[in-house]
Design a protein around this motif. Structure first.
Motif, PDB file in Angstrom:
ATOM      1  N   PHE A 109       0.822  -1.208   0.000  1.00  0.00           N
ATOM      2  CA  PHE A 109       0.000   0.000   0.000  1.00  0.00           C
ATOM      3  C   PHE A 109       0.857   1.259   0.000  1.00  0.00           C
ATOM      4  O   PHE A 109       0.510   2.247  -0.641  1.00  0.00           O
ATOM      5  N   LYS A 110       1.959   1.214   0.717  1.00  0.00           N
ATOM      6  CA  LYS A 110       2.868   2.356   0.769  1.00  0.00           C
ATOM      7  C   LYS A 110       3.425   2.634  -0.635  1.00  0.00           C
ATOM      8  O   LYS A 110       3.450   3.780  -1.094  1.00  0.00           O
ATOM      9  N   ILE A 111       3.841   1.583  -1.318  1.00  0.00           N
ATOM     10  CA  ILE A 111       4.395   1.728  -2.668  1.00  0.00           C
ATOM     11  C   ILE A 111       3.308   2.147  -3.657  1.00  0.00           C
ATOM     12  O   ILE A 111       3.512   3.052  -4.473  1.00  0.00           O
ATOM     13  N   ASN A 158      -9.026   9.053  -7.567  1.00  0.00           N
ATOM     14  CA  ASN A 158      -9.322   9.410  -6.172  1.00  0.00           C
ATOM     15  C   ASN A 158      -9.813   8.225  -5.361  1.00  0.00           C
ATOM     16  O   ASN A 158      -9.419   8.036  -4.218  1.00  0.00           O
ATOM     17  N   TRP A 159     -10.688   7.396  -5.957  1.00  0.00           N
ATOM     18  CA  TRP A 159     -11.250   6.269  -5.219  1.00  0.00           C
ATOM     19  C   TRP A 159     -10.159   5.288  -4.817  1.00  0.00           C
ATOM     20  O   TRP A 159     -10.186   4.771  -3.707  1.00  0.00           O
ATOM     21  N   ILE A 160      -9.202   5.030  -5.704  1.00  0.00           N
ATOM     22  CA  ILE A 160      -8.156   4.067  -5.346  1.00  0.00           C
ATOM     23  C   ILE A 160      -7.179   4.683  -4.342  1.00  0.00           C
ATOM     24  O   ILE A 160      -6.710   4.002  -3.435  1.00  0.00           O
ATOM     25  N   SER A 161      -6.887   5.975  -4.481  1.00  0.00           N
ATOM     26  CA  SER A 161      -6.022   6.641  -3.496  1.00  0.00           C
ATOM     27  C   SER A 161      -6.646   6.558  -2.108  1.00  0.00           C
ATOM     28  O   SER A 161      -5.961   6.250  -1.129  1.00  0.00           O
ATOM     29  N   ASN A 162      -7.949   6.826  -2.025  1.00  0.00           N
ATOM     30  CA  ASN A 162      -8.642   6.748  -0.736  1.00  0.00           C
ATOM     31  C   ASN A 162      -8.664   5.317  -0.206  1.00  0.00           C
ATOM     32  O   ASN A 162      -8.489   5.083   0.995  1.00  0.00           O
ATOM     33  N   ALA A 174      -6.895   1.269   3.567  1.00  0.00           N
ATOM     34  CA  ALA A 174      -6.369  -0.089   3.745  1.00  0.00           C
ATOM     35  C   ALA A 174      -5.054  -0.077   4.509  1.00  0.00           C
ATOM     36  O   ALA A 174      -4.788  -0.963   5.323  1.00  0.00           O
ATOM     37  N   ALA A 175      -4.229   0.925   4.273  1.00  0.00           N
ATOM     38  CA  ALA A 175      -2.944   1.022   4.980  1.00  0.00           C
ATOM     39  C   ALA A 175      -3.154   1.249   6.475  1.00  0.00           C
ATOM     40  O   ALA A 175      -2.349   0.799   7.294  1.00  0.00           O
ATOM     41  N   ARG A 176      -4.243   1.926   6.828  1.00  0.00           N
ATOM     42  CA  ARG A 176      -4.542   2.170   8.250  1.00  0.00           C
ATOM     43  C   ARG A 176      -5.235   0.985   8.902  1.00  0.00           C
ATOM     44  O   ARG A 176      -5.246   0.847  10.113  1.00  0.00           O
ATOM     45  N   SER A 177      -5.825   0.117   8.081  1.00  0.00           N
ATOM     46  CA  SER A 177      -6.598  -1.007   8.587  1.00  0.00           C
ATOM     47  C   SER A 177      -5.694  -2.112   9.121  1.00  0.00           C
ATOM     48  O   SER A 177      -4.619  -2.353   8.604  1.00  0.00           O
ATOM     49  N   LYS A 219      -6.695  -5.162   8.951  1.00  0.00           N
ATOM     50  CA  LYS A 219      -7.052  -6.334   8.146  1.00  0.00           C
ATOM     51  C   LYS A 219      -6.272  -6.422   6.838  1.00  0.00           C
ATOM     52  O   LYS A 219      -6.199  -7.471   6.230  1.00  0.00           O
ATOM     53  N   LEU A 220      -5.738  -5.298   6.353  1.00  0.00           N
ATOM     54  CA  LEU A 220      -4.988  -5.257   5.103  1.00  0.00           C
ATOM     55  C   LEU A 220      -5.748  -5.813   3.906  1.00  0.00           C
ATOM     56  O   LEU A 220      -5.343  -6.739   3.241  1.00  0.00           O
ATOM     57  N   HIS A 221      -6.898  -5.236   3.640  1.00  0.00           N
ATOM     58  CA  HIS A 221      -7.640  -5.611   2.441  1.00  0.00           C
ATOM     59  C   HIS A 221      -8.411  -4.405   1.929  1.00  0.00           C
ATOM     60  O   HIS A 221      -8.629  -3.440   2.646  1.00  0.00           O
ATOM     61  N   ILE A 222      -8.802  -4.476   0.656  1.00  0.00           N
ATOM     62  CA  ILE A 222      -9.644  -3.457   0.054  1.00  0.00           C
ATOM     63  C   ILE A 222     -11.006  -4.100  -0.165  1.00  0.00           C
ATOM     64  O   ILE A 222     -11.082  -5.140  -0.809  1.00  0.00           O
ATOM     65  N   PRO A 223     -12.069  -3.514   0.377  1.00  0.00           N
ATOM     66  CA  PRO A 223     -13.396  -4.104   0.195  1.00  0.00           C
ATOM     67  C   PRO A 223     -13.730  -4.284  -1.276  1.00  0.00           C
ATOM     68  O   PRO A 223     -13.461  -3.405  -2.087  1.00  0.00           O
ATOM     69  N   ILE A 224     -14.289  -5.415  -1.617  1.00  0.00           N
ATOM     70  CA  ILE A 224     -14.598  -5.766  -3.006  1.00  0.00           C
ATOM     71  C   ILE A 224     -15.557  -4.781  -3.641  1.00  0.00           C
ATOM     72  O   ILE A 224     -15.462  -4.485  -4.817  1.00  0.00           O
TER      73      ILE A 224
END
Length: 163
Positions: free
Chosen positions: A4-6, A139-143, A148-151, A153-158
């Motif tokens: 996520f950082k990269i 914008n949606w993917i940046s958000n 996800a980086a703060r979560s 669980k380390l996932h992006i909701p489908i």
């Protein structure tokens, strides 16, 4: 979290050099390279160009939507074999639709390609679009990457991926 950082850094500046990404993210160049290779191998992440069709002097950019009635993987493979040299981007599917971003030397050849694709067994119909301008909202993917980086669980909701 490294991914996520990269990814976040690449969203800020997609053309940034690996050593600069490494410096910005405080990760090694080897980690950056390995992660980008992992991204490239994952069909969910596609690196592509964003182009201005009006400035393509010798080419006509167009998109074909093909409604597929039968084996979409087989039909996609057949189209890739016959027309792969004319793809701008990797074709993708959305349910029973096959989306093809292509180019041609003129509008007549683009229409000929559409008709040939339409004649493939298993294709119900095709539509062709000639875009004037192409933009990619990020914008949606940046958000999503930030969340996800703060979560933990380390996932992006489908539901965010399928928008």
């Amino acid at each position: 979290k490294t991914d996520f950082k990269i990814l976040g850094q690449l969203l800020k500046n997609p053309r940034e050099k690996i050593d600069s990404v490494a410096k910005s993210t405080k990760l090694s160049t080897k980690t950056i390279t390995r992660t980008i290779e992992k991204f490239e191998a994952n069909p969910a992440i596609q690196f592509t160009i964003i182009y201005d069709p009006r400035k393509l002097e010798k080419f006509v950019a167009f998109a074909i939507l093909a409604m597929v009635q039968s084996n979409i993987k087989k039909i996609k493979k057949e189209i890739e074999t016959s027309f792969g040299d004319y793809f701008w981007q990797v074709p993708f599917t959305a349910k029973e639709l096959l989306v093809l971003f292509m180019y041609s030397d003129n509008i007549y050849n683009a229409d000929t390609m559409r008709h040939k694709i339409k004649e493939i067994e298993g294709i119900a119909f095709t539509e062709v679009f000639f875009p004037k301008k192409i933009t990619m909202p990020t914008n949606w993917i940046s958000n999503s990457v930030k969340n996800a980086a703060r979560s933990g669980k380390l996932h992006i909701p489908i539901k965010q991926i399928n928008r």
